[in-house]
Scaffold this motif. Structure first.
Motif, PDB file in Angstrom:
ATOM      1  N   GLN A 111      -8.063  -0.756  -0.780  1.00  0.00           N
ATOM      2  CA  GLN A 111      -8.609   0.482  -1.335  1.00  0.00           C
ATOM      3  C   GLN A 111      -7.530   1.542  -1.546  1.00  0.00           C
ATOM      4  O   GLN A 111      -7.638   2.349  -2.467  1.00  0.00           O
ATOM      5  N   SER A 112      -6.505   1.522  -0.732  1.00  0.00           N
ATOM      6  CA  SER A 112      -5.409   2.478  -0.915  1.00  0.00           C
ATOM      7  C   SER A 112      -4.556   2.147  -2.130  1.00  0.00           C
ATOM      8  O   SER A 112      -3.706   2.950  -2.528  1.00  0.00           O
ATOM      9  N   GLN A 113      -4.799   0.981  -2.715  1.00  0.00           N
ATOM     10  CA  GLN A 113      -4.046   0.564  -3.906  1.00  0.00           C
ATOM     11  C   GLN A 113      -4.926   0.506  -5.142  1.00  0.00           C
ATOM     12  O   GLN A 113      -4.446   0.107  -6.213  1.00  0.00           O
ATOM     13  N   THR A 114      -6.191   0.863  -5.012  1.00  0.00           N
ATOM     14  CA  THR A 114      -7.132   0.735  -6.131  1.00  0.00           C
ATOM     15  C   THR A 114      -7.715   2.102  -6.462  1.00  0.00           C
ATOM     16  O   THR A 114      -8.386   2.719  -5.624  1.00  0.00           O
ATOM     17  N   THR A 145      -8.957  -9.373   9.746  1.00  0.00           N
ATOM     18  CA  THR A 145      -9.072 -10.216   8.531  1.00  0.00           C
ATOM     19  C   THR A 145      -9.952  -9.614   7.455  1.00  0.00           C
ATOM     20  O   THR A 145      -9.871 -10.032   6.293  1.00  0.00           O
ATOM     21  N   ILE A 146     -10.787  -8.623   7.832  1.00  0.00           N
ATOM     22  CA  ILE A 146     -11.687  -8.062   6.821  1.00  0.00           C
ATOM     23  C   ILE A 146     -11.437  -6.560   6.612  1.00  0.00           C
ATOM     24  O   ILE A 146     -11.174  -6.120   5.483  1.00  0.00           O
ATOM     25  N   LEU A 147     -11.515  -5.784   7.697  1.00  0.00           N
ATOM     26  CA  LEU A 147     -11.462  -4.316   7.534  1.00  0.00           C
ATOM     27  C   LEU A 147     -10.085  -3.814   7.117  1.00  0.00           C
ATOM     28  O   LEU A 147      -9.968  -3.046   6.157  1.00  0.00           O
ATOM     29  N   ILE A 148      -9.017  -4.207   7.831  1.00  0.00           N
ATOM     30  CA  ILE A 148      -7.683  -3.712   7.486  1.00  0.00           C
ATOM     31  C   ILE A 148      -7.272  -4.149   6.085  1.00  0.00           C
ATOM     32  O   ILE A 148      -6.805  -3.321   5.283  1.00  0.00           O
ATOM     33  N   HIS A 197      -0.645   7.216   8.247  1.00  0.00           N
ATOM     34  CA  HIS A 197      -1.675   6.412   8.908  1.00  0.00           C
ATOM     35  C   HIS A 197      -1.451   4.917   8.668  1.00  0.00           C
ATOM     36  O   HIS A 197      -1.557   4.099   9.593  1.00  0.00           O
ATOM     37  N   ILE A 198      -1.131   4.568   7.414  1.00  0.00           N
ATOM     38  CA  ILE A 198      -0.950   3.144   7.079  1.00  0.00           C
ATOM     39  C   ILE A 198       0.322   2.598   7.727  1.00  0.00           C
ATOM     40  O   ILE A 198       0.343   1.461   8.222  1.00  0.00           O
ATOM     41  N   ALA A 241       0.829  -1.209   0.000  1.00  0.00           N
ATOM     42  CA  ALA A 241       0.000   0.000   0.000  1.00  0.00           C
ATOM     43  C   ALA A 241       0.864   1.259   0.000  1.00  0.00           C
ATOM     44  O   ALA A 241       0.594   2.225  -0.724  1.00  0.00           O
ATOM     45  N   LEU A 242       1.921   1.255   0.802  1.00  0.00           N
ATOM     46  CA  LEU A 242       2.808   2.421   0.852  1.00  0.00           C
ATOM     47  C   LEU A 242       3.487   2.661  -0.485  1.00  0.00           C
ATOM     48  O   LEU A 242       3.620   3.807  -0.933  1.00  0.00           O
TER      49      LEU A 242
END
Length: 636
Positions: free
Chosen positions: A576-579, A567-570, A525-526, A481-482
């Motif tokens: 989403q940070s990559q899309t 397992t779901i939210l993070i 944040h990430i 993501a970073l």
């Protein structure tokens, strides 16, 4: 009762007496003694007054004084004394004024039953008679240098005789310039020779019934009002007359006579004005000396008056534009690297010197009502000794000149007042056109400098993003993501760098700087997620009794909540940070990530049994966010 004075156009009212019914007093005379302030003077006063129709009229003897022995012995004392009398609100009778500024040698001696202190300083005095607010009879005004309580030198001395405010007979004024002697006719007109006797020279103004014919000084003789004009007007010998006189002489000749009689008369007027200011604050006063002279009269027509007003208005606007350009620091920097800006700047300097400097004098003449007392051709010759300017304006650069776009519309070789109006309007037109170009250049330069600063900021921010990625290990679950956030910022920076210069580029640069800052915030944040995950793990761990082992063990509680988080939210938010990442989406993620962490800490303390039952089969990230009472992420 202590009265308080306030000024009005002709009289002074006592505000302190407004609380008392005027009818109570009628024509009764009231006396006041005590502290009092009169302008800048504060001292002890003794006077009487009457209230008449709401107006305060001083009447009878008047005295106001101040001296301070302690101040004198300590350092310096400023003293004053005003004594005289009033009649129905008018200064009337004998008056004496004294102003002193003294310091002592701090040595005292006893003479008889008194202590005496020697003083050094300046003593000013004025003595004479006033007839209903106007000087009458002989008036003496002096200034003396005092050393050891004795007069060492007379710095100034004026001896003038008046009849009901009109100067009469012979007068004498002594000053640093020398001694001036002259005389007046009964009507107050200057007459015969007024001669200033200096240490090494004499200066003579020769009058005939108020008309100044010649000025003689240092073997030079300057004719003044000797034209064929037979229409004369009587005016005061004051600042306006000096301006009229200046127009009759060349600049060199005027400077030659300026320090002489003119300067001494000005000094005399200043001293009379000081006394008139004091008297006017107490009652009706017309104490200024009215030396009368006669000057040629050349009345302007109504059209010429309109042209003179137009000249003054255009000059004021043109001067404001010129000063704005000449004092502009950004323009001063720009012209050092921009040849066109340097050329136009030099044109402005030329306009300021060639057009505006003479127009400033003309506007002052118009303001002081001088233009009706000078021939038009003489005025133009004094304003433009080298000749009237042309519409072609030179610059400091060789072979380059400037003209306004409509230069052919302006004719400077017409009647004097029309010419001045045209010259002033043309100067304003030129400066308007130059200002439009130069301010546009300055704005462009400022815009370019701002763009450069923003672009430097972009590079720093993207570099910092890359450094953040480098500090995160390659095995960290946030690394992808970073990297995507950094590559997105790099891509947008590359796209921006390929754009051509345009008026929109500054706006685009500001937007990109803001966007990169948002990406950087998201990356922070990430990058903090592993640390926050450890915090959540610690918060959701509790000591639980294990019946099989018969001991207390640390065990994670509310596992459905922590499992949904990990397992779901993070994973969803990292994805989403990559899309399709853009600034708008990054803003939403920047809001959601800290909100999610805060909510997880809150859930630890809440009753979550119902929530956990709902999470048993729920796998949709946005649905889980809603169950957590958080705003779902719009991914459409």
């Amino acid at each position: 009762m202590k009265p308080t004075l306030r000024p009005r156009p002709s009289k002074w009212l006592f505000l302190g007496l407004m609380l008392i019914s005027i009818s109570l007093y009628g024509q009764e005379t009231i006396r006041y003694t005590g502290p009092f302030q009169l302008g800048n003077y504060v001292g002890e006063v003794d006077f009487s007054y009457r209230l008449v129709d709401g107006d305060t009229l001083l009447t009878g003897p008047f005295s106001m004084k101040r001296s301070n022995l302690d101040a004198l012995l300590d350092q310096k004392d400023k003293t004053f004394s005003f004594t005289g009398s009033f009649t129905d609100g008018f200064p009337n009778g004998g008056w004496n004024f004294q102003f002193g500024e003294f310091e002592s040698d701090q040595k005292t001696e006893v003479v008889g039953y008194q202590y005496r202190v020697n003083v050094n300083g300046i003593q000013k005095a004025a003595t004479g008679n006033i007839k209903m607010g106007k000087p009458d009879g002989s008036w003496s005004i002096s200034e003396e240098l005092i050393e050891n309580s004795e007069v060492k030198e007379t710095i100034f001395n004026s001896q003038i005789t008046y009849a009901d405010g009109i100067p009469q007979q012979s007068f004498r004024i002594e000053g640093r310039q020398g001694t001036l002697v002259g005389r007046f006719l009964r009507n107050g007109h200057a007459h015969d020779d007024w001669t200033l006797y200096g240490d090494d020279h004499t200066e003579t103004w020769s009058f005939s019934d108020g008309i100044l014919n010649t000025i003689s000084k240092k073997n030079s003789n300057f004719p003044i009002f000797q034209s064929n004009n037979r229409d004369f007007r009587t005016i005061n010998l004051d600042e306006r007359f000096v301006k009229i006189l200046k127009l009759q002489l060349t600049e060199e000749h005027f400077q030659n006579v300026q320090p002489g009689i003119n300067e001494l008369l000005t000094e005399n007027a200043v001293r009379y004005k000081q006394l008139n200011t004091i008297l006017s604050q107490l009652g009706e006063s017309q104490f200024m000396p009215v030396f009368k002279v006669r000057v040629p009269y050349y009345p302007m027509s109504s059209l010429e008056q309109v042209q003179a007003n137009s000249m003054s208005e255009d000059y004021l606007q043109a001067d404001k534009i010129a000063q704005g350009l000449l004092d502009n620091s950004q323009l001063n920097l720009l012209r050092r690297s921009d040849s066109e800006a340097q050329f136009l700047y030099s044109v402005v300097q030329n306009i300021h010197n060639t057009f505006l400097a003479p127009l400033k004098k003309a506007a002052q003449y118009q303001k002081h009502e001088v233009l009706d007392y000078v021939e038009g051709d003489v005025l133009m010759k004094r304003l433009f000794p080298a000749g009237r300017p042309t519409t072609t304006i030179q610059s400091d650069e060789a072979n380059r000149t400037f003209q306004a776009s409509n230069a052919s519309d302006f004719n400077f070789y017409v009647k004097p007042m029309e010419s001045l109006a045209n010259i002033s309007a043309y100067a304003k037109q030129c400066l308007d056109e130059i200002a439009a170009v130069l301010y546009d250049k300055v704005e462009n330069e400022q815009r370019q400098q701002e763009i450069i600063a923003l672009e430097e900021q972009m590079i720093k921010d993207v570099t910092r993003l890359n450094q953040l990625v480098d500090t995160v290990g390659t095995t960290n679950f946030t690394i992808d993501a970073l990297r995507h956030i950094t590559s997105t910022a790099e891509s947008q920076l590359n796209t921006y760098s390929k754009k051509e210069q345009s008026n929109e580029k500054l706006t685009e640069a500001k937007q990109l700087v803001d966007c990169i800052a948002i990406y950087e915030k998201l990356a922070l944040h990430i990058s903090e997620l592993p640390m926050k995950d450890e915090e959540i793990k610690k918060v959701f761990t509790d000591a639980v009794w294990n019946p099989f082992m018969a001991n207390v063990m640390d065990e994670e509680i509310k596992k459905r909540i922590t499992s949904a988080y990990r397992t779901i939210l993070i994973p969803f938010l990292l994805e989403q940070s990559q899309t399709d990442l853009d600034c708008e989406k990054a803003i939403k993620l920047n809001q959601l990530l800290p909100d999610l962490h805060k909510r997880m800490l809150e859930l630890r303390e809440e009753d979550t049994s119902k929530l956990e039952r709902k999470l048993r089969k729920e796998k949709n990230p946005n649905a889980i966010l809603e169950l957590f009472n958080l705003q779902p992420l719009d991914i459409n």
